[in-house]
Design an enzyme around this catalytic site. Structure first.
Site, PDB file in Angstrom:
ATOM      1  N   PRO A  44      34.248  34.816  28.607  1.00 39.22           N
ATOM      2  CA  PRO A  44      33.762  36.190  28.620  1.00 39.22           C
ATOM      3  C   PRO A  44      34.825  37.244  28.315  1.00 39.22           C
ATOM      4  O   PRO A  44      35.973  37.125  28.760  1.00 39.22           O
ATOM      5  CB  PRO A  44      33.226  36.371  30.045  1.00 39.22           C
ATOM      6  CG  PRO A  44      33.818  35.263  30.842  1.00 39.22           C
ATOM      7  CD  PRO A  44      34.029  34.128  29.886  1.00 39.22           C
ATOM      8  N   ASN A  45      34.403  38.224  27.549  1.00 37.47           N
ATOM      9  CA  ASN A  45      35.199  39.416  27.200  1.00 37.47           C
ATOM     10  C   ASN A  45      36.303  39.149  26.179  1.00 37.47           C
ATOM     11  O   ASN A  45      36.998  40.088  25.783  1.00 37.47           O
ATOM     12  CB  ASN A  45      35.803  40.075  28.464  1.00 37.47           C
ATOM     13  CG  ASN A  45      34.722  40.506  29.431  1.00 37.47           C
ATOM     14  OD1 ASN A  45      33.822  41.252  29.042  1.00 37.47           O
ATOM     15  ND2 ASN A  45      34.760  40.024  30.649  1.00 37.47           N
ATOM     16  N   ARG A  50      39.665  45.878  24.768  1.00 42.20           N
ATOM     17  CA  ARG A  50      39.891  45.737  26.217  1.00 42.20           C
ATOM     18  C   ARG A  50      41.399  45.754  26.525  1.00 42.20           C
ATOM     19  O   ARG A  50      42.188  45.046  25.892  1.00 42.20           O
ATOM     20  CB  ARG A  50      39.239  44.459  26.767  1.00 42.20           C
ATOM     21  CG  ARG A  50      39.964  43.185  26.414  1.00 42.20           C
ATOM     22  CD  ARG A  50      39.310  41.917  26.934  1.00 42.20           C
ATOM     23  NE  ARG A  50      39.388  41.746  28.373  1.00 42.20           N
ATOM     24  CZ  ARG A  50      39.466  40.547  28.963  1.00 42.20           C
ATOM     25  NH1 ARG A  50      39.490  39.438  28.241  1.00 42.20           N
ATOM     26  NH2 ARG A  50      39.493  40.457  30.265  1.00 42.20           N
ATOM     27  N   TYR A  69      46.271  42.644  26.629  1.00 49.83           N
ATOM     28  CA  TYR A  69      45.775  41.623  25.688  1.00 49.83           C
ATOM     29  C   TYR A  69      46.135  41.900  24.228  1.00 49.83           C
ATOM     30  O   TYR A  69      45.809  41.091  23.362  1.00 49.83           O
ATOM     31  CB  TYR A  69      44.250  41.481  25.837  1.00 49.83           C
ATOM     32  CG  TYR A  69      43.849  41.011  27.226  1.00 49.83           C
ATOM     33  CD1 TYR A  69      44.185  39.731  27.661  1.00 49.83           C
ATOM     34  CD2 TYR A  69      43.170  41.852  28.103  1.00 49.83           C
ATOM     35  CE1 TYR A  69      43.847  39.292  28.931  1.00 49.83           C
ATOM     36  CE2 TYR A  69      42.822  41.427  29.380  1.00 49.83           C
ATOM     37  CZ  TYR A  69      43.158  40.149  29.779  1.00 49.83           C
ATOM     38  OH  TYR A  69      42.824  39.715  31.046  1.00 49.83           O
ATOM     39  N   ASN A 126      40.083  28.703  26.560  1.00 48.12           N
ATOM     40  CA  ASN A 126      40.404  29.870  27.383  1.00 48.12           C
ATOM     41  C   ASN A 126      39.106  30.292  28.077  1.00 48.12           C
ATOM     42  O   ASN A 126      38.305  31.026  27.495  1.00 48.12           O
ATOM     43  CB  ASN A 126      40.948  31.017  26.529  1.00 48.12           C
ATOM     44  CG  ASN A 126      41.339  32.222  27.389  1.00 48.12           C
ATOM     45  OD1 ASN A 126      41.070  32.242  28.595  1.00 48.12           O
ATOM     46  ND2 ASN A 126      41.940  33.216  26.768  1.00 48.12           N
ATOM     47  N   ALA A 149      37.688  34.794  32.606  1.00 48.63           N
ATOM     48  CA  ALA A 149      37.507  34.975  34.058  1.00 48.63           C
ATOM     49  C   ALA A 149      36.922  33.735  34.734  1.00 48.63           C
ATOM     50  O   ALA A 149      37.146  33.507  35.932  1.00 48.63           O
ATOM     51  CB  ALA A 149      36.624  36.184  34.320  1.00 48.63           C
ATOM     52  N   HIS A 173      38.928  31.209  36.960  1.00 50.77           N
ATOM     53  CA  HIS A 173      39.220  31.413  38.375  1.00 50.77           C
ATOM     54  C   HIS A 173      38.014  31.164  39.279  1.00 50.77           C
ATOM     55  O   HIS A 173      38.120  31.354  40.494  1.00 50.77           O
ATOM     56  CB  HIS A 173      39.743  32.843  38.583  1.00 50.77           C
ATOM     57  CG  HIS A 173      40.695  33.285  37.515  1.00 50.77           C
ATOM     58  ND1 HIS A 173      41.883  32.638  37.270  1.00 50.77           N
ATOM     59  CD2 HIS A 173      40.614  34.274  36.568  1.00 50.77           C
ATOM     60  CE1 HIS A 173      42.506  33.232  36.246  1.00 50.77           C
ATOM     61  NE2 HIS A 173      41.749  34.220  35.806  1.00 50.77           N
ATOM     62  N   ASP A 198      34.054  20.521  35.649  1.00 44.82           N
ATOM     63  CA  ASP A 198      33.295  19.264  35.605  1.00 44.82           C
ATOM     64  C   ASP A 198      32.906  18.882  34.184  1.00 44.82           C
ATOM     65  O   ASP A 198      32.881  17.695  33.840  1.00 44.82           O
ATOM     66  CB  ASP A 198      32.034  19.375  36.474  1.00 44.82           C
ATOM     67  CG  ASP A 198      32.350  19.306  37.970  1.00 44.82           C
ATOM     68  OD1 ASP A 198      33.481  18.930  38.326  1.00 44.82           O
ATOM     69  OD2 ASP A 198      31.449  19.624  38.772  1.00 44.82           O
ATOM     70  N   GLU A 207      44.507  24.214  28.232  1.00 48.51           N
ATOM     71  CA  GLU A 207      44.111  25.518  28.777  1.00 48.51           C
ATOM     72  C   GLU A 207      45.044  26.589  28.208  1.00 48.51           C
ATOM     73  O   GLU A 207      46.269  26.425  28.258  1.00 48.51           O
ATOM     74  CB  GLU A 207      44.233  25.473  30.305  1.00 48.51           C
ATOM     75  CG  GLU A 207      43.960  26.796  31.000  1.00 48.51           C
ATOM     76  CD  GLU A 207      44.328  26.747  32.497  1.00 48.51           C
ATOM     77  OE1 GLU A 207      44.983  25.782  32.926  1.00 48.51           O
ATOM     78  OE2 GLU A 207      43.963  27.706  33.199  1.00 48.51           O
ATOM     79  N   HIS A 235      45.829  30.925  27.992  1.00 44.58           N
ATOM     80  CA  HIS A 235      45.557  32.312  28.377  1.00 44.58           C
ATOM     81  C   HIS A 235      46.462  33.230  27.580  1.00 44.58           C
ATOM     82  O   HIS A 235      47.661  32.943  27.428  1.00 44.58           O
ATOM     83  CB  HIS A 235      45.792  32.518  29.876  1.00 44.58           C
ATOM     84  CG  HIS A 235      44.903  31.653  30.702  1.00 44.58           C
ATOM     85  ND1 HIS A 235      43.577  31.943  30.907  1.00 44.58           N
ATOM     86  CD2 HIS A 235      45.132  30.471  31.303  1.00 44.58           C
ATOM     87  CE1 HIS A 235      43.024  30.980  31.625  1.00 44.58           C
ATOM     88  NE2 HIS A 235      43.945  30.070  31.879  1.00 44.58           N
ATOM     89  N   SER A 289      47.383  36.320  28.388  1.00 41.79           N
ATOM     90  CA  SER A 289      48.318  37.030  29.261  1.00 41.79           C
ATOM     91  C   SER A 289      49.083  36.034  30.133  1.00 41.79           C
ATOM     92  O   SER A 289      48.675  34.873  30.271  1.00 41.79           O
ATOM     93  CB  SER A 289      47.549  38.021  30.143  1.00 41.79           C
ATOM     94  OG  SER A 289      46.645  37.320  30.989  1.00 41.79           O
ATOM     95  N   ARG A 298      50.250  38.309  37.421  1.00 44.47           N
ATOM     96  CA  ARG A 298      49.058  39.150  37.626  1.00 44.47           C
ATOM     97  C   ARG A 298      48.473  38.968  39.042  1.00 44.47           C
ATOM     98  O   ARG A 298      49.127  38.417  39.907  1.00 44.47           O
ATOM     99  CB  ARG A 298      48.037  38.853  36.521  1.00 44.47           C
ATOM    100  CG  ARG A 298      48.605  39.177  35.124  1.00 44.47           C
ATOM    101  CD  ARG A 298      47.563  39.097  34.034  1.00 44.47           C
ATOM    102  NE  ARG A 298      46.540  40.133  34.217  1.00 44.47           N
ATOM    103  CZ  ARG A 298      45.388  40.160  33.531  1.00 44.47           C
ATOM    104  NH1 ARG A 298      45.120  39.205  32.643  1.00 44.47           N
ATOM    105  NH2 ARG A 298      44.511  41.130  33.737  1.00 44.47           N
ATOM    106  N   ARG A 355      43.990  35.620  40.113  1.00 43.66           N
ATOM    107  CA  ARG A 355      44.173  34.946  38.807  1.00 43.66           C
ATOM    108  C   ARG A 355      45.142  33.763  38.911  1.00 43.66           C
ATOM    109  O   ARG A 355      45.425  33.103  37.916  1.00 43.66           O
ATOM    110  CB  ARG A 355      44.686  35.934  37.758  1.00 43.66           C
ATOM    111  CG  ARG A 355      43.670  37.010  37.405  1.00 43.66           C
ATOM    112  CD  ARG A 355      44.152  37.871  36.248  1.00 43.66           C
ATOM    113  NE  ARG A 355      43.558  39.193  36.331  1.00 43.66           N
ATOM    114  CZ  ARG A 355      42.364  39.530  35.848  1.00 43.66           C
ATOM    115  NH1 ARG A 355      41.628  38.653  35.221  1.00 43.66           N
ATOM    116  NH2 ARG A 355      41.894  40.755  35.994  1.00 43.66           N
TER     117      ARG A 355
HETATM  118  C1  DQA Z   1      42.580  35.539  30.393  1.00 43.61           C
HETATM  119  C2  DQA Z   1      43.075  35.826  31.814  1.00 43.61           C
HETATM  120  C3  DQA Z   1      41.902  35.921  32.780  1.00 43.61           C
HETATM  121  O1  DQA Z   1      42.374  36.163  34.085  1.00 43.61           O
HETATM  122  C4  DQA Z   1      40.995  37.049  32.369  1.00 43.61           C
HETATM  123  O2  DQA Z   1      39.866  37.102  33.203  1.00 43.61           O
HETATM  124  C5  DQA Z   1      40.593  37.004  30.937  1.00 43.61           C
HETATM  125  C6  DQA Z   1      41.563  36.562  29.932  1.00 43.61           C
HETATM  126  C7  DQA Z   1      43.739  35.550  29.366  1.00 43.61           C
HETATM  127  O3  DQA Z   1      43.511  35.059  28.263  1.00 43.61           O
HETATM  128  O4  DQA Z   1      44.813  36.062  29.664  1.00 43.61           O
HETATM  129  O5  DQA Z   1      39.504  37.424  30.574  1.00 43.61           O
HETATM  130  O6  DQA Z   1      42.016  34.238  30.380  1.00 43.61           O
END
Ligand code: DQA
Length: 143
Positions: A9-10, A17, A22, A73, A76, A79, A86, A97, A99, A101, A106, A110
């Site tokens: 998401p996002n 954002r 980011y 990735n 959110a 977390h 699963d 995995e 990310h 950031s 943070r 997170r």
């Molecule tokens: C994120 C870090 C997460 O905590 C956050 O909710 C994101 C982006 C990152 O790519 O840094 O949406 O996964």
């Protein structure tokens, strides 16, 4: 060799954002950069983004028997989501995995990653470059 790059998401809001966290590159930029890197390395990368947890689970399940590696990735959902953990365990596909950031600097919420337990490596804080590192790791060290 086929690698699936999944964003939660996002991530579609990149460039808009919180650019101080980011960066200013957009999700389209991310797709273009990842695809160009995959092409340079002679592999195929499919990119998928969803704001919905169940869609992410469906996409991971659909990769079974089709994809050689996953770059994930979960944003959110990192977390919060045992369902995504699963799903990665269920398909047994090597998953990195990523990310954008640096999570270590943070908020405390997170610092928990549920999906990490099913991943062979975690890359945080390297921006879009982290996705390229994940592809290289899968190709050079795993597949
Ligand atoms: C994120 C870090 C997460 O905590 C956050 O909710 C994101 C982006 C990152 O790519 O840094 O949406 O996964």
């Amino acid at each position: 060799m086929r690698i699936l790059v999944i964003n939660g998401p996002n991530i579609n809001m990149l460039g808009i954002r919180e650019p101080e966290i980011y960066g200013t590159q957009t999700y389209d930029d991310l797709c273009r950069i990842v695809k160009a890197h995959a092409a340079r390395r002679g592999i195929e990368a499919e990119l998928y983004q969803s704001n919905h947890e169940g869609n992410l689970v469906d996409k991971i399940q659909a990769a079974y028997g089709k994809m050689d590696g996953i770059v994930l990735n979960p944003a959110a959902y990192t977390h919060t989501s045992i369902a995504i953990l699963d799903a990665v365990k269920a398909v047994g596909i090597p998953t990195v995995e990523v990310h954008l950031s640096d999570l270590s600097g943070r908020e405390s919420f997170r610092q928990i990653s549920y999906v990490r337990a099913a991943c062979i490596k975690t890359i945080t804080g390297h921006g879009i470059g982290g996705y390229l590192e994940a592809i290289d790791y899968l190709m050079d060290e795993v597949l």
